[in-house]
Write an enzyme that holds these catalytic residues in place. Structure first.
Site, short mmCIF file in Angstrom:
data_model
loop_
_atom_site.label_atom_id
_atom_site.label_comp_id
_atom_site.label_asym_id
_atom_site.label_seq_id
_atom_site.Cartn_x
_atom_site.Cartn_y
_atom_site.Cartn_z
N ARG A 234 0.86 -1.18 0.00
CA ARG A 234 0.00 0.00 0.00
C ARG A 234 0.90 1.24 0.00
O ARG A 234 1.95 1.25 0.66
CB ARG A 234 -0.90 0.02 1.23
CG ARG A 234 -2.08 -0.95 1.16
CD ARG A 234 -3.08 -0.58 0.05
NE ARG A 234 -4.21 -1.47 -0.05
CZ ARG A 234 -4.32 -2.51 -0.90
NH1 ARG A 234 -3.32 -2.79 -1.71
NH2 ARG A 234 -5.41 -3.22 -0.95
N HIS A 282 -1.36 -0.18 -9.95
CA HIS A 282 -1.95 -1.12 -8.98
C HIS A 282 -2.40 -2.41 -9.68
O HIS A 282 -3.58 -2.78 -9.62
CB HIS A 282 -3.13 -0.46 -8.25
CG HIS A 282 -3.45 -1.12 -6.94
ND1 HIS A 282 -3.77 -0.43 -5.80
CD2 HIS A 282 -3.48 -2.43 -6.58
CE1 HIS A 282 -4.00 -1.26 -4.81
NE2 HIS A 282 -3.82 -2.49 -5.27
P1 NDP Z 1 -1.49 -11.37 5.46
O1 NDP Z 1 -2.36 -10.79 6.51
O2 NDP Z 1 -1.65 -12.79 5.09
O3 NDP Z 1 0.04 -11.16 5.87
C1 NDP Z 1 0.52 -9.96 6.37
C2 NDP Z 1 1.97 -10.11 6.78
O4 NDP Z 1 2.46 -8.83 7.20
C3 NDP Z 1 2.17 -11.08 7.94
O5 NDP Z 1 3.37 -11.80 7.79
C4 NDP Z 1 2.25 -10.14 9.14
O6 NDP Z 1 2.99 -10.64 10.23
C5 NDP Z 1 3.02 -8.99 8.51
N1 NDP Z 1 2.84 -7.77 9.31
C6 NDP Z 1 1.71 -7.10 9.57
N2 NDP Z 1 1.95 -6.06 10.39
C7 NDP Z 1 3.27 -6.09 10.65
C8 NDP Z 1 4.14 -5.30 11.43
N3 NDP Z 1 3.68 -4.24 12.13
N4 NDP Z 1 5.44 -5.62 11.48
C9 NDP Z 1 5.91 -6.69 10.79
N5 NDP Z 1 5.15 -7.48 10.01
C10 NDP Z 1 3.84 -7.18 9.95
O7 NDP Z 1 -1.67 -10.43 4.18
P2 NDP Z 1 -1.42 -10.81 2.63
O8 NDP Z 1 -0.08 -11.43 2.50
O9 NDP Z 1 -2.58 -11.55 2.09
O10 NDP Z 1 -1.48 -9.35 1.96
C11 NDP Z 1 -0.60 -8.31 2.37
C12 NDP Z 1 -1.05 -6.98 1.77
O11 NDP Z 1 -0.80 -6.94 0.37
C13 NDP Z 1 -2.56 -6.72 1.85
O12 NDP Z 1 -2.92 -6.24 3.13
C14 NDP Z 1 -2.76 -5.66 0.79
O13 NDP Z 1 -2.62 -4.37 1.31
C15 NDP Z 1 -1.60 -5.93 -0.19
N6 NDP Z 1 -2.10 -6.38 -1.51
C16 NDP Z 1 -1.73 -5.69 -2.63
C17 NDP Z 1 -2.19 -6.07 -3.88
C18 NDP Z 1 -1.77 -5.35 -5.13
O14 NDP Z 1 -2.31 -5.63 -6.20
N7 NDP Z 1 -0.83 -4.44 -5.07
C19 NDP Z 1 -3.08 -7.23 -4.04
C20 NDP Z 1 -3.37 -7.90 -2.81
C21 NDP Z 1 -2.91 -7.47 -1.60
P3 NDP Z 1 2.47 -11.92 11.07
O15 NDP Z 1 2.76 -13.11 10.17
O16 NDP Z 1 3.31 -11.91 12.29
O17 NDP Z 1 1.00 -11.72 11.31
#
Ligand code: NDP
Length: 319
Positions: A234, A282
């Site tokens: 994002r 995007h």
């Molecule tokens: P998930 O919820 O499956 O994974 C999120 C990951 O980020 C986890 O490993 C989580 O850690 C980590 N995380 C979250 N907060 C923190 C923090 N404060 N510090 C360190 N690590 C953190 O999400 P997805 O993988 O499914 O998707 C990720 C993002 O990708 C979505 O939220 C979306 O914004 C973006 N996206 C973009 C797209 C595009 O076309 N550009 C398409 C789809 C998604 P933990 O494992 O410990 O929970």
């Protein structure tokens, strides 16, 4: 009697048409041929009162308040940060799209743009424009360290593809993770360790109060000289002014940005013309209507049959 599920989506007309074809077909296949999906403005007061579930795609959060008895929403998109930050506190459950196809699409994008940077395509493109014939030293994938910020559904799928292509992969998450072939780190000190050793840093994090502005100047300066950045998460996670400073000073070599604070990226934004920035609209992992509609329809079918709500995002945690 026909049951109605409100559809609140902000999307291009061609995208809307694709969903309006895929959703009814998927609902019928899931045994919900009597369920009709209608935009909010086509619903009368009774239908708005009756709605307990809605299908949404990047909606105006305030529009959901028009549906007072809503129990949960099925998002067609994976990112739901606006709903989380703008909806007033309530028991409304927000279910984001988790589609294995989306993870594979994202993994393909991460691999594609990693290879673009790894094989020095931005520099060869610049050399061509200047009619320069100059061979850059070849690095092997095993000598290219990738730092994945986020080891969730998308980060893990990306890691698999990168490892299969020989790259050295480290990853960072909030809580401890164990991912085969990935040098895993977590927490604030883990971020430093990953950034200090990443030739290419790839952001695959949700936008939360903790990740907003995460890639600021200090943190991006931890990357080794000549490193590159990919932001597929994002826009507000990365400070683009700081990025431009680090590119202009030569500390960073290139950035691939798929997401921005304001989308579409305004025509007068300096990012468009920066020679070391690749701007994408995007597109790294769009939802595929055929597969995602089936997931949404199956979730709705389970809810109508048993009242079961799929796993929702943790509103306090922000993802
Ligand atoms: P998930 O919820 O499956 O994974 C999120 C990951 O980020 C986890 O490993 C989580 O850690 C980590 N995380 C979250 N907060 C923190 C923090 N404060 N510090 C360190 N690590 C953190 O999400 P997805 O993988 O499914 O998707 C990720 C993002 O990708 C979505 O939220 C979306 O914004 C973006 N996206 C973009 C797209 C595009 O076309 N550009 C398409 C789809 C998604 P933990 O494992 O410990 O929970």
């Amino acid at each position: 009697m026909t049951r109605t599920v409100p559809f609140l989506a902000r999307m291009q007309d061609d995208e809307r048409a694709a969903w309006m074809e895929a959703l009814p077909a998927a609902l019928a296949a899931a045994g919900l041929a009597d369920v009709a999906v209608h935009p909010l403005d086509r619903l009368d007061t009774d239908a708005r009162q009756a709605a307990r579930v809605a299908i949404v795609a990047n909606p105006e959060p305030a529009d959901l308040l028009e549906l007072p008895n809503l129990v949960w929403v099925q998002s067609l998109w994976a990112g739901v940060e606006r709903l989380l930050s703008e909806l007033p506190p309530s028991a409304l459950q927000i279910v984001r799209m988790t589609d294995p196809q989306m993870a594979e699409t994202m993994a393909e994008a991460v691999l594609a743009w990693t290879l673009y940077l790894h094989r020095d395509m931005p520099r060869y493109r610049a050399q061509q424009r200047a009619r320069v014939w100059h061979e850059l030293p070849l690095r092997l994938p095993s000598q290219r360290r990738i730092g994945l910020l986020g080891l969730g559904t998308l980060g893990r799928a990306a890691a698999r593809r990168l490892i299969a292509n020989g790259f050295a992969v480290a990853g960072w998450s909030r809580t401890p993770a164990d991912v085969a072939g990935v040098d895993c780190h977590h927490g604030p000190s883990g971020l430093v360790a990953v950034l200090e050793r990443a030739d290419i840093a790839v952001a695959l994090l949700p936008l939360t109060a903790e990740t907003r502005g995460l890639l600021d100047k200090t943190r991006m300066a931890l990357l080794p000289r000549g490193a590159a950045v990919i932001n597929f998460a994002r826009g507000p996670i990365l400070d683009t002014d700081a990025l431009r400073d680090l590119l202009d000073s030569g500390h960073l070599s290139h950035a691939v940005l798929d997401v921005f604070e304001h989308e579409p990226l305004p025509a007068d934004d300096p990012l468009w013309a920066h020679p070391q920035i690749t701007v994408l609209p995007h597109i790294s992992a769009p939802t595929t209507p055929q597969t995602a509609a089936k997931i949404a329809a199956d979730n709705l079918a389970a809810f109508f049959a048993t009242g079961a709500i799929p796993q929702a995002v943790d509103r306090a945690r922000g993802y």
